[in-house]
Structures are given as structure tokens and as C-alpha cells.
Write a protein that holds these residues in place. Structure first.
Motif, PDB file in Angstrom:
ATOM      1  N   ASP A 112     -42.832  63.345 -46.883  1.00 31.37           N
ATOM      2  CA  ASP A 112     -41.908  62.888 -45.949  1.00 31.37           C
ATOM      3  C   ASP A 112     -41.217  63.872 -44.944  1.00 31.37           C
ATOM      4  OD1 ASP A 112     -40.548  60.667 -44.716  1.00 31.37           O
ATOM      5  OD2 ASP A 112     -38.839  60.713 -45.876  1.00 31.37           O
ATOM      6  N   GLU A 113     -42.210  64.795 -44.810  1.00 29.79           N
ATOM      7  CA  GLU A 113     -41.893  65.916 -43.683  1.00 29.79           C
ATOM      8  C   GLU A 113     -41.540  65.563 -42.287  1.00 29.79           C
ATOM      9  OE1 GLU A 113     -44.445  69.272 -43.400  1.00 29.79           O
ATOM     10  OE2 GLU A 113     -46.243  67.866 -44.167  1.00 29.79           O
ATOM     11  N   PHE A 114     -42.341  64.503 -41.825  1.00 34.04           N
ATOM     12  CA  PHE A 114     -42.190  63.830 -40.512  1.00 34.04           C
ATOM     13  C   PHE A 114     -41.414  62.834 -40.383  1.00 34.04           C
ATOM     14  CE2 PHE A 114     -46.170  66.200 -41.039  1.00 34.04           C
ATOM     15  CZ  PHE A 114     -46.084  67.409 -40.290  1.00 34.04           C
ATOM     16  N   GLN A 115     -40.101  62.851 -40.603  1.00 34.59           N
ATOM     17  CA  GLN A 115     -39.212  61.895 -40.617  1.00 34.59           C
ATOM     18  C   GLN A 115     -39.024  60.830 -39.578  1.00 34.59           C
ATOM     19  OE1 GLN A 115     -35.805  63.404 -42.719  1.00 34.59           O
ATOM     20  NE2 GLN A 115     -36.915  63.964 -44.522  1.00 34.59           N
ATOM     21  N   SER A 116     -39.162  61.700 -38.453  1.00 38.73           N
ATOM     22  CA  SER A 116     -38.796  60.931 -37.001  1.00 38.73           C
ATOM     23  C   SER A 116     -39.904  60.020 -36.547  1.00 38.73           C
ATOM     24  CB  SER A 116     -38.502  62.224 -36.147  1.00 38.73           C
ATOM     25  OG  SER A 116     -37.418  63.056 -36.345  1.00 38.73           O
ATOM     26  N   ILE A 117     -41.128  60.144 -37.162  1.00 42.80           N
ATOM     27  CA  ILE A 117     -41.894  59.090 -36.523  1.00 42.80           C
ATOM     28  C   ILE A 117     -41.102  57.505 -36.797  1.00 42.80           C
ATOM     29  CG2 ILE A 117     -44.028  57.912 -37.116  1.00 42.80           C
ATOM     30  CD1 ILE A 117     -44.976  60.655 -38.296  1.00 42.80           C
ATOM     31  N   ASP A 118     -41.247  56.927 -35.486  1.00 44.28           N
ATOM     32  CA  ASP A 118     -40.574  55.533 -35.543  1.00 44.28           C
ATOM     33  C   ASP A 118     -41.590  54.703 -35.734  1.00 44.28           C
ATOM     34  OD1 ASP A 118     -39.061  53.305 -35.222  1.00 44.28           O
ATOM     35  OD2 ASP A 118     -38.701  53.647 -33.004  1.00 44.28           O
ATOM     36  N   PHE A 119     -41.520  53.733 -36.999  1.00 46.50           N
ATOM     37  CA  PHE A 119     -42.609  52.671 -37.456  1.00 46.50           C
ATOM     38  C   PHE A 119     -42.822  51.543 -36.422  1.00 46.50           C
ATOM     39  CE2 PHE A 119     -41.970  55.054 -41.503  1.00 46.50           C
ATOM     40  CZ  PHE A 119     -43.072  55.442 -41.629  1.00 46.50           C
TER      41      PHE A 119
ATOM     42  N   ASP B  66     -38.869  69.421 -37.419  1.00 54.82           N
ATOM     43  CA  ASP B  66     -39.647  68.223 -37.473  1.00 54.82           C
ATOM     44  C   ASP B  66     -40.426  68.338 -36.103  1.00 54.82           C
ATOM     45  OD1 ASP B  66     -41.022  66.138 -37.990  1.00 54.82           O
ATOM     46  OD2 ASP B  66     -39.393  65.006 -38.628  1.00 54.82           O
ATOM     47  N   PRO B  67     -41.533  68.504 -35.977  1.00 51.89           N
ATOM     48  CA  PRO B  67     -42.415  68.084 -34.815  1.00 51.89           C
ATOM     49  C   PRO B  67     -42.291  66.810 -34.220  1.00 51.89           C
ATOM     50  CG  PRO B  67     -43.694  69.079 -36.250  1.00 51.89           C
ATOM     51  CD  PRO B  67     -42.657  69.005 -37.080  1.00 51.89           C
ATOM     52  N   SER B  68     -42.265  65.760 -35.335  1.00 49.33           N
ATOM     53  CA  SER B  68     -42.248  64.560 -35.035  1.00 49.33           C
ATOM     54  C   SER B  68     -41.209  63.930 -34.204  1.00 49.33           C
ATOM     55  CB  SER B  68     -42.405  63.462 -36.250  1.00 49.33           C
ATOM     56  OG  SER B  68     -41.263  63.613 -37.149  1.00 49.33           O
ATOM     57  N   GLN B  69     -40.104  64.681 -33.956  1.00 51.23           N
ATOM     58  CA  GLN B  69     -38.918  64.225 -33.083  1.00 51.23           C
ATOM     59  C   GLN B  69     -38.984  64.477 -31.702  1.00 51.23           C
ATOM     60  OE1 GLN B  69     -35.324  66.443 -34.341  1.00 51.23           O
ATOM     61  NE2 GLN B  69     -36.522  68.367 -34.355  1.00 51.23           N
ATOM     62  N   PHE B  70     -40.137  65.181 -31.465  1.00 49.77           N
ATOM     63  CA  PHE B  70     -40.579  65.505 -30.092  1.00 49.77           C
ATOM     64  C   PHE B  70     -41.684  64.585 -29.431  1.00 49.77           C
ATOM     65  CE2 PHE B  70     -38.881  69.319 -31.955  1.00 49.77           C
ATOM     66  CZ  PHE B  70     -37.838  69.534 -31.343  1.00 49.77           C
ATOM     67  N   ASP B  71     -41.615  64.447 -28.218  1.00 49.57           N
ATOM     68  CA  ASP B  71     -42.767  63.309 -27.650  1.00 49.57           C
ATOM     69  C   ASP B  71     -44.088  64.112 -27.273  1.00 49.57           C
ATOM     70  OD1 ASP B  71     -41.045  61.017 -27.907  1.00 49.57           O
ATOM     71  OD2 ASP B  71     -40.336  61.591 -25.716  1.00 49.57           O
ATOM     72  N   ASP B  72     -43.848  65.514 -27.004  1.00 50.04           N
ATOM     73  CA  ASP B  72     -44.979  66.430 -26.630  1.00 50.04           C
ATOM     74  C   ASP B  72     -44.753  67.794 -27.349  1.00 50.04           C
ATOM     75  OD1 ASP B  72     -43.702  67.821 -24.948  1.00 50.04           O
ATOM     76  OD2 ASP B  72     -44.548  66.669 -23.204  1.00 50.04           O
ATOM     77  N   GLU B  73     -46.173  68.264 -27.337  1.00 53.58           N
ATOM     78  CA  GLU B  73     -46.103  69.691 -27.771  1.00 53.58           C
ATOM     79  C   GLU B  73     -45.228  70.828 -27.055  1.00 53.58           C
ATOM     80  OE1 GLU B  73     -49.465  72.965 -29.650  1.00 53.58           O
ATOM     81  OE2 GLU B  73     -49.984  71.373 -28.073  1.00 53.58           O
ATOM     82  N   ASP B  74     -45.065  70.543 -25.838  1.00 58.02           N
ATOM     83  CA  ASP B  74     -44.482  71.457 -24.955  1.00 58.02           C
ATOM     84  C   ASP B  74     -42.755  71.296 -25.192  1.00 58.02           C
ATOM     85  OD1 ASP B  74     -46.618  72.414 -23.625  1.00 58.02           O
ATOM     86  OD2 ASP B  74     -46.157  71.102 -22.135  1.00 58.02           O
ATOM     87  N   GLU B  75     -42.213  70.254 -25.760  1.00 55.80           N
ATOM     88  CA  GLU B  75     -41.085  70.087 -26.057  1.00 55.80           C
ATOM     89  C   GLU B  75     -40.753  70.549 -27.276  1.00 55.80           C
ATOM     90  OE1 GLU B  75     -39.823  66.008 -26.038  1.00 55.80           O
ATOM     91  OE2 GLU B  75     -40.205  65.885 -24.008  1.00 55.80           O
ATOM     92  N   TYR B  76     -41.642  70.755 -28.340  1.00 60.02           N
ATOM     93  CA  TYR B  76     -41.488  71.295 -29.729  1.00 60.02           C
ATOM     94  C   TYR B  76     -41.335  72.829 -29.630  1.00 60.02           C
ATOM     95  CZ  TYR B  76     -42.951  72.670 -34.267  1.00 60.02           C
ATOM     96  OH  TYR B  76     -43.256  73.285 -35.481  1.00 60.02           O
ATOM     97  N   VAL B  77     -42.529  73.227 -28.747  1.00 64.40           N
ATOM     98  CA  VAL B  77     -42.530  74.655 -28.566  1.00 64.40           C
ATOM     99  C   VAL B  77     -41.085  75.209 -27.866  1.00 64.40           C
ATOM    100  CG1 VAL B  77     -44.078  76.705 -27.336  1.00 64.40           C
ATOM    101  CG2 VAL B  77     -45.176  74.589 -28.699  1.00 64.40           C
ATOM    102  N   ASP B  78     -40.769  74.438 -26.916  1.00 64.96           N
ATOM    103  CA  ASP B  78     -39.444  74.942 -26.400  1.00 64.96           C
ATOM    104  C   ASP B  78     -38.197  75.044 -27.141  1.00 64.96           C
ATOM    105  OD1 ASP B  78     -40.714  75.108 -23.679  1.00 64.96           O
ATOM    106  OD2 ASP B  78     -40.102  73.179 -22.968  1.00 64.96           O
ATOM    107  N   ALA B  79     -38.131  74.090 -28.168  1.00 63.27           N
ATOM    108  CA  ALA B  79     -37.025  74.255 -29.076  1.00 63.27           C
ATOM    109  C   ALA B  79     -37.486  75.443 -29.928  1.00 63.27           C
ATOM    110  CB  ALA B  79     -37.135  72.985 -29.988  1.00 63.27           C
TER     111      ALA B  79
END
Length: 182
Positions: free
Chosen positions: A5-12, A44-57
Motif C-alpha cells: 500500500d505504498e501508492f495510497q493516493s491512487i483514486d479508485f 508518494d509519486p501517486s499523489q502527482f499527476d505527472d512525473e515532472d510534478e513529482y520531480v519538482d517536489a
């Protein structure tokens, strides 16, 4: 698919089938493996819509980790694709400062310079302004890579100067040296 359950932000509710869920999990794992394989930053990368947003964080956290005193403000983490390159850039600038101006006495930010020689040239100008501002000696500051070597050369070559009182910007040399041979 996500047993820990490491990607908890995935919206089912936004996912239509199992394959789409699996693709999203794979995508998040790929981002994590590429940018934070040691799970050091606990984002958690799943809380971002794209990779660039994740890398910015992640970049914000890199800046906090490697430049916590904000002494190398000109090094922008946004110019680096990974943490290793960013940390190497910071270390490179730290090495320049430690090599030429360890205490940062001249308040020059090495991160403002693209190459080491430009940083050293500006430091040399500072040394000359401090010790020989009116160029009263025949000692060329460009021949020296450390402030100590430059000062030593000024002392050693004081007889060849145009300063009969042997003073350089308040720096008083000893006029005579006595050697005792025993």
C-alpha cells in the motif's frame, strides 16, 4: 498489485479496470525507482499527476538536504534531472571555496561562476585590492592560486617595490630580519 500500500493516493473512482490500475502502479514504481530508489524522501509519486510534478517536489527536498545554509543559491535544482548531479554541482562549488577562500572572507559565491578560473580571477582581484590596491609592486597577482602565496611573494619581494615604507594598504612588513647561526 500494491501489497505494501505504498501508492495510497491512487483514486479508485477514476480507474475503470484492473489493467489501468496496474499501469498506474507500474508508472509510480518507475518514477520512484528512477528518482528515489532508496525511498529516502518518503514522497508518494501517486499523489502527482505527472512525473515532472513529482520531480519538482523532490528537487525542493534536494535543495534542503544539500544547500541547507543557502550558501550556493545560484545552483538551481531545477537544472538537474537527478539528485546525484545536483549534489555533485554543490560539492564542486564547495571544493572551489575550500581550495581558494575557505572562510569565504571575500563573500564571493562560487555558484555564480561557471568555471573555476573565473572564480579564482575575481578572488585575485580581491587579494590585490586588499594588499596592493595601487599596484606598487611588480608582483603579478595572476601568478598565484592562493592568497597566502600572493602575500608571501609580496613580503619576499618588498625590496623591489616602489613603497619605501614597506606598507601595502596598512599591511606592515618587518624591515629587518635577524638570523642567528648557532
Amino acid at each position: 498489485m500494491d501489497p505494501y500500500d505504498e501508492f495510497q493516493s491512487i483514486d479508485f473512482e477514476l480507474i475503470d479496470d484492473v489493467n489501468e490500475y496496474k499501469e498506474r502502479i507500474d508508472e509510480c514504481r518507475e518514477w520512484k525507482d528512477e528518482h528515489d530508489s532508496n525511498d529516502e524522501y518518503n514522497i508518494d509519486p501517486s499523489q502527482f499527476d505527472d512525473e515532472d510534478e513529482y520531480v519538482d517536489a523532490l528537487r525542493q527536498l534536494w535543495k534542503r538536504k544539500y544547500d541547507y545554509f543557502n550558501e550556493f543559491s545560484s545552483i538551481d535544482p531545477n537544472h538537474y534531472l537527478n539528485e546525484v548531479d545536483y549534489s555533485n554541482a554543490i560539492e564542486n562549488k564547495k571544493n572551489w571555496m575550500n581550495k581558494y577562500d575557505k572562510d569565504n572572507a571575500y563573500k564571493l559565491d562560487p555558484s555564480d561562476y561557471d568555471c573555476e578560473e573565473d572564480y579564482l580571477d575575481d578572488l585575485r582581484a580581491c587579494w590585490q585590492d586588499k594588499y596592493d590596491p595601487n599596484t606598487k609592486t611588480n608582483v603579478c597577482v595572476d601568478d598565484y592560486n592562493t592568497e597566502e602565496d600572493y602575500k608571501e611573494s609580496l613580503v619576499n619581494n618588498r625590496q623591489e617595490t616602489y613603497d619605501p615604507q614597506h606598507r601595502f594598504n596598512g599591511f606592515q612588513f618587518e624591515r629587518f630580519t635577524t638570523l642567528m647561526i648557532i
